[in-house]
Scaffold this motif. Structure first.
Motif, short mmCIF file in Angstrom:
data_model
loop_
_atom_site.label_atom_id
_atom_site.label_comp_id
_atom_site.label_asym_id
_atom_site.label_seq_id
_atom_site.Cartn_x
_atom_site.Cartn_y
_atom_site.Cartn_z
N LYS A 244 1.49 7.23 -6.81
CA LYS A 244 0.30 7.93 -7.28
C LYS A 244 0.62 9.40 -7.56
N TRP B 193 0.83 -1.20 0.00
CA TRP B 193 0.00 0.00 0.00
C TRP B 193 0.87 1.26 0.00
N GLU C 267 -4.45 12.16 -8.52
CA GLU C 267 -5.24 11.08 -7.94
C GLU C 267 -5.61 11.41 -6.50
N ASP C 268 -6.85 11.17 -6.14
CA ASP C 268 -7.34 11.41 -4.80
C ASP C 268 -7.18 10.12 -3.98
N ILE C 269 -6.35 10.18 -2.97
CA ILE C 269 -6.10 8.98 -2.16
C ILE C 269 -7.03 8.91 -0.95
N TYR C 270 -7.91 9.89 -0.80
CA TYR C 270 -8.84 9.92 0.33
C TYR C 270 -10.26 9.53 -0.09
N THR C 271 -10.41 8.89 -1.21
CA THR C 271 -11.74 8.51 -1.66
C THR C 271 -12.34 7.44 -0.75
N ARG C 272 -13.67 7.37 -0.75
CA ARG C 272 -14.34 6.39 0.11
C ARG C 272 -13.99 4.98 -0.31
N THR C 273 -13.81 4.77 -1.61
CA THR C 273 -13.38 3.46 -2.12
C THR C 273 -11.98 3.62 -2.69
N PRO C 274 -10.96 3.42 -1.89
CA PRO C 274 -9.59 3.67 -2.36
C PRO C 274 -9.18 2.70 -3.45
N SER C 275 -8.35 3.20 -4.34
CA SER C 275 -7.83 2.38 -5.44
C SER C 275 -6.42 1.91 -5.09
N THR D 121 0.90 4.07 -2.88
CA THR D 121 0.70 5.49 -2.57
C THR D 121 1.85 6.34 -3.08
#
Length: 276
Positions: free
Chosen positions: A36, A29, A40-48, A33
């Protein structure tokens, strides 16, 4: 012959995969990170997990803003001193405890075992007073000195030397071999696997140490990588991508050392027989 059923084998693999996920996932992880991009948004509810646009710009920015390579060089100096000290000191001490007969050997072994019971924080004040009295405060040698010979490494080497058959030593003594000759020609060839284990443990311990360098060092130019990385938390507090990149930079040397010595490491862990 004992056979493992398919059900038990499947359970073993499930447990191994679970342990692998728990140990490796945080590093993967962090690696993801660090790769990225800013878009790219790393704080999304569904992380990629996989980066949409992988980039090495985060590593370059860390190197430009914080003297990471200077800190890494300091850590390498400390690690080299600690590894050399343990490779030589633990080997000689382990051989003496295992193969030499002298008055107070059992008492000395008991003291070594007693030091393993005490946590490092108990003796850290006396260590600092000793290092400061030697004039080694705020120096890389002062950081490396307390870990130059680890008691656990001494006991590991003692165990490895004890596994050598006594008949080999007795034959060498009859032939007139000195203790140094027995160590060089009989001991060392048979404990190379355990010596690799000691080398890896010493390197990881010196490279990852944070509390002791933080206490000893005051000049930022002498900071080791673990201490210097704390600048990332303040400088890049709003950008965890750069913090992850710095973390991966500190983790990379450990991977390289273990990859280079893993064959000897597993040999040292599993060796139980001595080849004549």
């Amino acid at each position: 012959m004992n056979t493992v059923s398919a059900r038990e084998k499947a359970l073993r693999y499930v447990l191994l995969l679970l342990v692998l996920a728990l140990t490796v996932s945080p590093f993967l992880w962090q690696l993801s990170t660090s790769l990225k991009s800013v878009q790219e948004d790393i704080y999304t509810r569904t992380p990629s997990f996989l980066p949409e646009q992988p980039t090495l710009a985060n590593y370059a920015e860390v190197a430009e803003t914080v003297p990471v390579w200077s800190y890494a060089a300091n850590s390498l100096v400390v690690a080299a001193i600690v590894v050399a000290g343990n490779a030589v000191g633990a080997t000689i001490a382990g051989f003496a405890l295992a193969k030499l007969r002298f008055r107070g050997a059992k008492l000395l072994l008991g003291l070594f075992l007693a030091t393993l019971v005490l946590p490092g924080e108990v003796t850290i004040v006396s260590q600092y007073v000793t290092v400061r009295s030697l004039g080694l405060a705020d120096t890389l040698l002062g950081v490396a000195l307390p870990g130059a010979i680890g008691m656990l490494n001494v006991l590991l080497m003692r165990t490895a030397f004890q596994a050598i058959p006594r008949e080999m030593d007795e034959a060498a003594i009859i032939d007139g071999a000195t203790a140094w000759q027995r160590l060089r020609h009989i001991g060392l060839p048979n404990v190379r696997g355990m010596l690799s284990v000691v080398t890896i443990f010493a390197f990881i311990g010196a490279w990852d140490d944070f509390l002791w360098p933080l206490i000893v060092l005051t000049d930022p130019a002498n900071y080791t990588l673990t201490v210097g990385l704390q600048y990332l938390n303040g400088t890049f507090s709003a950008n965890p991508r750069l913090i992850a990149a710095g973390t991966m930079i500190s983790f990379l040397p450990i991977v390289i050392v273990f990859a280079a010595l893993q064959r000897f490491f597993f040999k040292g862990v599993e060796e139980g027989a001595i080849k004549g």
